[in-house]
Scaffold this active site. Structure first.
Site, PDB file in Angstrom:
ATOM      1  N   ARG A  18      79.202  25.956  40.439  1.00 18.45           N
ATOM      2  CA  ARG A  18      79.693  25.432  40.349  1.00 18.45           C
ATOM      3  C   ARG A  18      80.370  25.174  38.082  1.00 18.45           C
ATOM      4  O   ARG A  18      80.677  25.243  37.347  1.00 18.45           O
ATOM      5  CB  ARG A  18      79.059  23.656  40.379  1.00 18.45           C
ATOM      6  CG  ARG A  18      79.190  23.395  41.939  1.00 18.45           C
ATOM      7  CD  ARG A  18      78.766  21.745  41.377  1.00 18.45           C
ATOM      8  NE  ARG A  18      77.079  22.280  41.128  1.00 18.45           N
ATOM      9  CZ  ARG A  18      76.140  21.191  41.683  1.00 18.45           C
ATOM     10  NH1 ARG A  18      76.205  19.636  41.226  1.00 18.45           N
ATOM     11  NH2 ARG A  18      74.905  21.635  40.983  1.00 18.45           N
ATOM     12  N   ASN A  36      79.250  19.950  44.218  1.00 16.82           N
ATOM     13  CA  ASN A  36      79.489  20.483  46.040  1.00 16.82           C
ATOM     14  C   ASN A  36      79.831  19.400  46.865  1.00 16.82           C
ATOM     15  O   ASN A  36      79.982  17.852  46.577  1.00 16.82           O
ATOM     16  CB  ASN A  36      77.858  20.740  46.082  1.00 16.82           C
ATOM     17  CG  ASN A  36      77.220  22.100  45.186  1.00 16.82           C
ATOM     18  OD1 ASN A  36      77.701  22.946  45.341  1.00 16.82           O
ATOM     19  ND2 ASN A  36      76.054  22.189  44.769  1.00 16.82           N
TER      20      ASN A  36
END
Length: 91
Positions: A18, A36
């Site tokens: 990320r 996520n």
């Protein structure tokens, strides 16, 4: 302008995917977000010039050094309402 929702699977959580996505997308001047998901995937929305979005897809297939990308599922979607690129809370 092009907008895509991308679901990335493989070893993509716990490997800085990320954070890497935020840095890479901002570097390409894209808007959107990354998060996520509970199923172990990473989901991202990329919005910007077609060439920049395509460059991001190519980058996502590799990801950061400790990631292993097995698959990318790509879906065209509507443009996001907010500018900039951010990391959203996990789902």
């Amino acid at each position: 302008m092009k907008t895509l929702l991308v679901r990335i699977s493989g070893k993509v959580q716990g490997v800085w995917y990320r954070g890497w996505t935020v840095e890479t997308a901002k570097g390409l001047g894209l808007a959107g977000w990354v998060r996520n998901r509970a199923d172990g995937t990473v989901e991202a929305l990329f919005h910007g010039p077609e060439a920049a979005v395509e460059a991001m897809l190519i980058a996502c297939r590799g990801g950061p050094p400790s990631a292993r990308v097995d698959d990318l599922r790509v879906t065209p979607v509507a443009a996001p309402d907010q500018p900039g690129f951010s990391q959203k809370p996990s789902l």
